[in-house]
Design a protein around this motif. Structure first.
Motif, PDB file in Angstrom:
ATOM      1  N   MET A  73       0.835  -1.180   0.000  1.00 53.20           N
ATOM      2  CA  MET A  73       0.000   0.000   0.000  1.00 53.20           C
ATOM      3  C   MET A  73       0.878   1.241   0.000  1.00 53.20           C
ATOM      4  N   VAL A  74       0.379   2.233  -0.715  1.00 51.34           N
ATOM      5  CA  VAL A  74       1.072   3.508  -0.785  1.00 51.34           C
ATOM      6  C   VAL A  74       0.094   4.590  -0.320  1.00 51.34           C
ATOM      7  N   ALA A  75       0.515   5.393   0.634  1.00 51.29           N
ATOM      8  CA  ALA A  75      -0.359   6.433   1.170  1.00 51.29           C
ATOM      9  C   ALA A  75      -0.301   7.681   0.304  1.00 51.29           C
ATOM     10  N   GLY A  76      -1.414   8.421   0.273  1.00 51.91           N
ATOM     11  CA  GLY A  76      -1.451   9.694  -0.435  1.00 51.91           C
ATOM     12  C   GLY A  76      -2.567   9.755  -1.452  1.00 51.91           C
ATOM     13  N   GLU A  77      -2.620  10.866  -2.165  1.00 57.15           N
ATOM     14  CA  GLU A  77      -3.597  11.026  -3.235  1.00 57.15           C
ATOM     15  C   GLU A  77      -3.256  10.030  -4.332  1.00 57.15           C
ATOM     16  N   PRO A  78      -4.246   9.330  -4.882  1.00 52.00           N
ATOM     17  CA  PRO A  78      -3.964   8.277  -5.864  1.00 52.00           C
ATOM     18  C   PRO A  78      -3.099   8.728  -7.038  1.00 52.00           C
ATOM     19  N   GLU A  79      -3.433   9.869  -7.643  1.00 54.39           N
ATOM     20  CA  GLU A  79      -2.685  10.310  -8.823  1.00 54.39           C
ATOM     21  C   GLU A  79      -1.220  10.561  -8.486  1.00 54.39           C
ATOM     22  N   THR A  80      -0.984  11.255  -7.399  1.00 57.71           N
ATOM     23  CA  THR A  80       0.382  11.604  -6.993  1.00 57.71           C
ATOM     24  C   THR A  80       1.150  10.362  -6.561  1.00 57.71           C
ATOM     25  N   ALA A  81       0.546   9.545  -5.709  1.00 61.53           N
ATOM     26  CA  ALA A  81       1.220   8.362  -5.173  1.00 61.53           C
ATOM     27  C   ALA A  81       1.531   7.353  -6.273  1.00 61.53           C
ATOM     28  N   LEU A  82       0.584   7.119  -7.178  1.00 58.89           N
ATOM     29  CA  LEU A  82       0.814   6.147  -8.246  1.00 58.89           C
ATOM     30  C   LEU A  82       1.863   6.629  -9.239  1.00 58.89           C
ATOM     31  N   ASN A  83       1.857   7.912  -9.561  1.00 59.41           N
ATOM     32  CA  ASN A  83       2.868   8.436 -10.473  1.00 59.41           C
ATOM     33  C   ASN A  83       4.257   8.377  -9.844  1.00 59.41           C
ATOM     34  N   GLN A  84       4.351   8.663  -8.556  1.00 59.58           N
ATOM     35  CA  GLN A  84       5.631   8.585  -7.858  1.00 59.58           C
ATOM     36  C   GLN A  84       6.126   7.139  -7.824  1.00 59.58           C
ATOM     37  N   TYR A  85       5.238   6.205  -7.522  1.00 55.47           N
ATOM     38  CA  TYR A  85       5.587   4.780  -7.494  1.00 55.47           C
ATOM     39  C   TYR A  85       6.066   4.326  -8.871  1.00 55.47           C
ATOM     40  N   GLN A  86       5.358   4.771  -9.911  1.00 55.95           N
ATOM     41  CA  GLN A  86       5.710   4.413 -11.286  1.00 55.95           C
ATOM     42  C   GLN A  86       7.117   4.893 -11.627  1.00 55.95           C
ATOM     43  N   GLN A  87       7.455   6.106 -11.243  1.00 53.27           N
ATOM     44  CA  GLN A  87       8.774   6.651 -11.549  1.00 53.27           C
ATOM     45  C   GLN A  87       9.883   5.961 -10.745  1.00 53.27           C
ATOM     46  N   GLU A  88       9.606   5.649  -9.484  1.00 47.16           N
ATOM     47  CA  GLU A  88      10.605   4.992  -8.634  1.00 47.16           C
ATOM     48  C   GLU A  88      10.940   3.588  -9.123  1.00 47.16           C
ATOM     49  N   HIS A  89       9.941   2.880  -9.685  1.00 50.48           N
ATOM     50  CA  HIS A  89      10.129   1.489 -10.090  1.00 50.48           C
ATOM     51  C   HIS A  89      10.242   1.318 -11.608  1.00 50.48           C
ATOM     52  N   VAL A  90      10.374   2.405 -12.330  1.00 42.15           N
ATOM     53  CA  VAL A  90      10.541   2.424 -13.783  1.00 42.15           C
ATOM     54  C   VAL A  90       9.504   1.516 -14.466  1.00 42.15           C
ATOM     55  N   ILE A  91       8.249   1.821 -14.245  1.00 46.07           N
ATOM     56  CA  ILE A  91       7.136   1.064 -14.821  1.00 46.07           C
ATOM     57  C   ILE A  91       6.757   1.705 -16.149  1.00 46.07           C
ATOM     58  N   ASP A  92       6.623   0.885 -17.205  1.00 46.97           N
ATOM     59  CA  ASP A  92       6.332   1.381 -18.544  1.00 46.97           C
ATOM     60  C   ASP A  92       4.845   1.459 -18.857  1.00 46.97           C
ATOM     61  N   LEU A  93       4.032   0.671 -18.162  1.00 43.03           N
ATOM     62  CA  LEU A  93       2.598   0.628 -18.447  1.00 43.03           C
ATOM     63  C   LEU A  93       1.829   0.459 -17.147  1.00 43.03           C
ATOM     64  N   MET A  94       0.847   1.317 -16.931  1.00 41.30           N
ATOM     65  CA  MET A  94      -0.048   1.172 -15.788  1.00 41.30           C
ATOM     66  C   MET A  94      -1.420   0.787 -16.317  1.00 41.30           C
TER      67      MET A  94
END
Length: 56
Positions: free
Chosen positions: A1-22
């Motif tokens: 689980m990641v805390a925070g606003e969904p848009e911000t938290a998911l985009n941050q997670y995506q950048q940290e883990h170098v995800i190409d597709l959500m």
């Protein structure tokens, strides 16, 4: 689980883990509710820094 606003938290997670597709589900709400509350899906489409697949 990641805390925070969904848009911000998911985009941050995506950048940290170098995800190409959500992939995310979309749920339709009434136009009035969407106008007042907003839509997480719409915000994600605007803020995503990678490809985003929306499933209904």
């Amino acid at each position: 689980m990641v805390a925070g606003e969904p848009e911000t938290a998911l985009n941050q997670y995506q950048q940290e883990h170098v995800i190409d597709l959500m992939v995310m589900g979309a749920y339709g709400h009434s136009r009035i509710r969407q106008f007042i509350v907003g839509s997480t899906t719409t915000a994600m489409i605007c803020k995503a820094k990678c490809s985003l697949l929306i499933l209904r």
